[in-house]
Write an enzyme that holds these catalytic residues in place. Sequence first.
Site, PDB file in Angstrom:
ATOM      1  N   ASN A 156       0.714  -1.119   0.158  1.00 38.28           N
ATOM      2  CA  ASN A 156      -0.131  -0.096  -0.121  1.00 38.28           C
ATOM      3  C   ASN A 156       1.041   1.165  -0.002  1.00 38.28           C
ATOM      4  O   ASN A 156       1.273   1.597   0.920  1.00 38.28           O
ATOM      5  CB  ASN A 156      -0.843  -0.044   1.312  1.00 38.28           C
ATOM      6  CG  ASN A 156      -1.716   1.200   1.563  1.00 38.28           C
ATOM      7  OD1 ASN A 156      -1.779   2.092   0.507  1.00 38.28           O
ATOM      8  ND2 ASN A 156      -2.255   1.446   2.718  1.00 38.28           N
ATOM      9  N   LYS A 202       0.061   4.316  -0.273  1.00 41.51           N
ATOM     10  CA  LYS A 202      -0.260   5.576   0.137  1.00 41.51           C
ATOM     11  C   LYS A 202      -0.046   6.565  -0.733  1.00 41.51           C
ATOM     12  O   LYS A 202       0.041   6.541  -1.985  1.00 41.51           O
ATOM     13  CB  LYS A 202       0.069   6.034   1.732  1.00 41.51           C
ATOM     14  CG  LYS A 202      -0.234   4.444   2.478  1.00 41.51           C
ATOM     15  CD  LYS A 202       0.017   4.594   4.058  1.00 41.51           C
ATOM     16  CE  LYS A 202      -0.265   3.376   4.584  1.00 41.51           C
ATOM     17  NZ  LYS A 202      -0.170   3.392   6.158  1.00 41.51           N
ATOM     18  N   HIS A 218      -9.661   1.261   4.986  1.00 42.29           N
ATOM     19  CA  HIS A 218      -8.257   1.253   5.563  1.00 42.29           C
ATOM     20  C   HIS A 218      -8.480   2.296   6.684  1.00 42.29           C
ATOM     21  O   HIS A 218      -9.416   3.326   6.619  1.00 42.29           O
ATOM     22  CB  HIS A 218      -7.280   1.933   4.473  1.00 42.29           C
ATOM     23  CG  HIS A 218      -5.877   2.024   5.110  1.00 42.29           C
ATOM     24  ND1 HIS A 218      -5.459   3.021   6.106  1.00 42.29           N
ATOM     25  CD2 HIS A 218      -4.861   1.032   5.121  1.00 42.29           C
ATOM     26  CE1 HIS A 218      -4.227   2.685   6.389  1.00 42.29           C
ATOM     27  NE2 HIS A 218      -3.874   1.586   5.963  1.00 42.29           N
ATOM     28  N   GLU A 233      -6.835   4.750   7.970  1.00 46.61           N
ATOM     29  CA  GLU A 233      -6.616   6.272   7.351  1.00 46.61           C
ATOM     30  C   GLU A 233      -7.955   6.776   6.812  1.00 46.61           C
ATOM     31  O   GLU A 233      -8.321   7.904   7.200  1.00 46.61           O
ATOM     32  CB  GLU A 233      -5.310   6.487   6.469  1.00 46.61           C
ATOM     33  CG  GLU A 233      -4.185   6.052   7.512  1.00 46.61           C
ATOM     34  CD  GLU A 233      -2.964   5.742   6.766  1.00 46.61           C
ATOM     35  OE1 GLU A 233      -2.939   5.719   5.531  1.00 46.61           O
ATOM     36  OE2 GLU A 233      -1.886   5.116   7.364  1.00 46.61           O
ATOM     37  N   GLU A 280      -5.555  -4.733  10.499  1.00 51.60           N
ATOM     38  CA  GLU A 280      -4.485  -3.798  10.595  1.00 51.60           C
ATOM     39  C   GLU A 280      -4.768  -3.092  11.957  1.00 51.60           C
ATOM     40  O   GLU A 280      -5.706  -2.105  12.200  1.00 51.60           O
ATOM     41  CB  GLU A 280      -4.516  -2.753   9.387  1.00 51.60           C
ATOM     42  CG  GLU A 280      -4.142  -3.483   8.256  1.00 51.60           C
ATOM     43  CD  GLU A 280      -3.713  -2.629   7.393  1.00 51.60           C
ATOM     44  OE1 GLU A 280      -2.492  -2.637   6.658  1.00 51.60           O
ATOM     45  OE2 GLU A 280      -4.170  -1.427   7.344  1.00 51.60           O
ATOM     46  N   GLY A 330       2.505   2.040  10.862  1.00 54.18           N
ATOM     47  CA  GLY A 330       3.469   3.360  10.827  1.00 54.18           C
ATOM     48  C   GLY A 330       4.154   3.496  11.991  1.00 54.18           C
ATOM     49  O   GLY A 330       4.695   4.870  11.955  1.00 54.18           O
ATOM     50  N   SER A 361       3.546  -2.233  10.288  1.00 50.56           N
ATOM     51  CA  SER A 361       4.665  -2.198  10.529  1.00 50.56           C
ATOM     52  C   SER A 361       5.236  -3.603  10.084  1.00 50.56           C
ATOM     53  O   SER A 361       6.363  -3.931  10.835  1.00 50.56           O
ATOM     54  CB  SER A 361       5.153  -1.662  12.090  1.00 50.56           C
ATOM     55  OG  SER A 361       4.902  -0.406  12.241  1.00 50.56           O
TER      56      SER A 361
HETATM   57  P1  PGA Z   1       2.804   0.414   7.594  1.00 53.59           P
HETATM   58  O1  PGA Z   1       1.348   0.674   6.852  1.00 53.59           O
HETATM   59  O2  PGA Z   1       3.323  -1.060   7.118  1.00 53.59           O
HETATM   60  O3  PGA Z   1       3.517   1.495   7.239  1.00 53.59           O
HETATM   61  O4  PGA Z   1       2.637   0.026   9.207  1.00 53.59           O
HETATM   62  C1  PGA Z   1       0.308  -0.598   6.837  1.00 53.59           C
HETATM   63  C2  PGA Z   1      -0.936  -0.075   6.094  1.00 53.59           C
HETATM   64  O5  PGA Z   1      -1.131   1.113   6.440  1.00 53.59           O
HETATM   65  O6  PGA Z   1      -1.603  -0.455   5.405  1.00 53.59           O
END
Ligand code: PGA
Length: 250
Positions: free
Chosen positions: A9, A11, A95, A97, A167, A173, A212
């Site tokens: 992903n 982003k 997601h 976010e 997640e 992140g 992560s």
């Molecule tokens: P990350 O993000 O691997 O940077 O923690 C995962 C995601 O948001 O899908």
Amino acid sequence: MRKLLVAGNWKMHGSRADTRELIDGLDAALGSDSAAEVLVCPPYVYLCDAADALRGTSVVLGAQNVAVEASGAYTGEIAGTMLRDVGCRYVIVGHSERRSIYGEEDGLVAAKFRSAQRDGLTPILCVGESLQERETGITEAVIARQLGAVLESSGIVAFKDAVVAYEPVWAIGTGHTASPEQAQAVHAFIRGILTHEDDTIGNSVRILYGGSVKSSNARDLFSMPDVDGGLVGGASLDAEGFAGICRAAG
Ligand code: PGA
């Protein structure tokens, strides 16, 4: 047997040049023998460039979001048919976010899941609890509610062609990866909800872990019985690192 899926992903990162460079680098680093299915989800405007760069590779293309509506006067939205048109096979829905920053609630996520399938895309449905929810002991209730909204709207049969991604918001992140045992516990809970509806479908759905994931922790996570791959953010922006995660799924 469930074939593992490793999804990147991206982003809102990169440029046209980065898109090509990352895909070329990934293809070179992966070689021809990735046992897992590998997916990249670049920003909308780079999907065509990505589709070009991916031609002749085994890596597939997906998007990060989709409109509910099929077409029409919806300024700024992108329809699933358009995503199909440029070569997408998958789309991420729900997601954290999008849920927390853009106010996408369970009902809207369920509608996007339904639209994605209507338009021929495989939805990757993200679910996960915040740190506060985990600390107050309501992780399972949150996951059950998020999954339940989609089950109620689309039914268990829709999960024949869908992927779930667990997640935990506190792991995204942050560098604080869930332990393999923490991930497995929630994955088993998710699978339990699905198998309760339909044993065969529940056992065939791929449940990815996201939050992560790195090449150094991927193997331990992917070795858990109900972890069928990963949804990778930050680490998917580095070709070598992402290829390492894909190899860990082999
Ligand atoms: P990350 O993000 O691997 O940077 O923690 C995962 C995601 O948001 O899908």
